[in-house]
Design a protein around this motif. Structure first.
Motif, PDB file in Angstrom:
ATOM      1  N   SER A 160      60.511  56.393  63.693  1.00 49.04           N
ATOM      2  CA  SER A 160      60.681  56.235  65.139  1.00 49.04           C
ATOM      3  C   SER A 160      62.109  55.822  65.443  1.00 49.04           C
ATOM      4  N   SER A 201      66.000  65.977  65.835  1.00 51.93           N
ATOM      5  CA  SER A 201      64.829  66.614  65.253  1.00 51.93           C
ATOM      6  C   SER A 201      65.106  67.268  63.912  1.00 51.93           C
ATOM      7  N   ASN A 249      65.898  67.182  60.358  1.00 52.97           N
ATOM      8  CA  ASN A 249      65.950  66.151  59.338  1.00 52.97           C
ATOM      9  C   ASN A 249      65.214  66.583  58.084  1.00 52.97           C
ATOM     10  N   SER A 303      62.930  70.055  57.684  1.00 53.82           N
ATOM     11  CA  SER A 303      62.327  70.257  58.995  1.00 53.82           C
ATOM     12  C   SER A 303      61.753  71.659  59.129  1.00 53.82           C
ATOM     13  N   ARG A 331      54.400  67.155  56.226  1.00 58.32           N
ATOM     14  CA  ARG A 331      54.904  66.427  57.384  1.00 58.32           C
ATOM     15  C   ARG A 331      54.221  66.901  58.653  1.00 58.32           C
ATOM     16  N   ASN A 375      55.423  67.070  62.350  1.00 57.90           N
ATOM     17  CA  ASN A 375      56.608  66.896  63.188  1.00 57.90           C
ATOM     18  C   ASN A 375      56.261  66.254  64.538  1.00 57.90           C
ATOM     19  N   ASN A 399      56.249  62.722  63.732  1.00 55.26           N
ATOM     20  CA  ASN A 399      57.404  62.231  62.958  1.00 55.26           C
ATOM     21  C   ASN A 399      56.951  61.473  61.712  1.00 55.26           C
ATOM     22  N   THR A 400      55.991  62.044  61.035  1.00 56.86           N
ATOM     23  CA  THR A 400      55.383  61.387  59.881  1.00 56.86           C
ATOM     24  C   THR A 400      55.404  62.303  58.674  1.00 56.86           C
ATOM     25  N   VAL A 453      64.483  59.268  55.278  1.00 55.41           N
ATOM     26  CA  VAL A 453      64.677  60.322  56.273  1.00 55.41           C
ATOM     27  C   VAL A 453      66.168  60.521  56.463  1.00 55.41           C
ATOM     28  N   TYR A 485      68.867  62.369  58.862  1.00 53.32           N
ATOM     29  CA  TYR A 485      69.105  63.052  60.132  1.00 53.32           C
ATOM     30  C   TYR A 485      70.464  63.730  60.097  1.00 53.32           C
TER      31      TYR A 485
END
Length: 123
Positions: free
Chosen positions: A25, A30, A32, A53, A71, A73, A76-77, A97, A99
């Protein structure tokens, strides 16, 4: 501020299964890569599995065929399903993670780590 919250570690007998979860969080980016690393006592931290991603996955040879990374999306897990666990899988498992954004000048990316969750496999 990016936060990663891990869950799902514990004690299991050899041959058993565990599922790890890591919820991210605090970021608006987006694009990643999400992954799991582990560190056993006296050893270096090593990559277990990662997923981009776009859904491309990468696994350590030692876990291929036994572990599955996935995952969600929308949430976000990232998850790590661990089957056929062995005593040598015992370690602290960390979620990471990465980014990617020009905002992370000059490298263009930033890594964030979870607090770690203990996985112990008894023989």
């Amino acid at each position: 501020q990016v936060q990663l919250v891990e869950s799902g570690g514990g004690l299991v007998q050899a041959g058993g299964s565990l599922r790890l979860s890591c919820a991210a969080s605090g970021s608006t980016f987006s694009v990643n890569t999400m992954g799991w690393y582990r560190q056993a006592p006296g050893k270096q931290r090593e990559l277990v599995a990662a997923v981009s991603s776009s859904g491309n996955t990468n696994y350590a040879d030692s876990v291929k065929g036994r572990f599955t990374i996935s995952r969600d999306n929308a949430k976000n897990t990232v998850y790590l399903q661990m089957n056929s666990l062995k005593p040598e899988d015992t370690a602290v498992y960390y979620c990471k993670v990465t980014y990617y954004s020009a905002s992370y000048y000059p490298k263009g990316f930033a890594d964030y780590w979870g607090q770690g969750t203990q996985v112990t496999v008894s023989s």
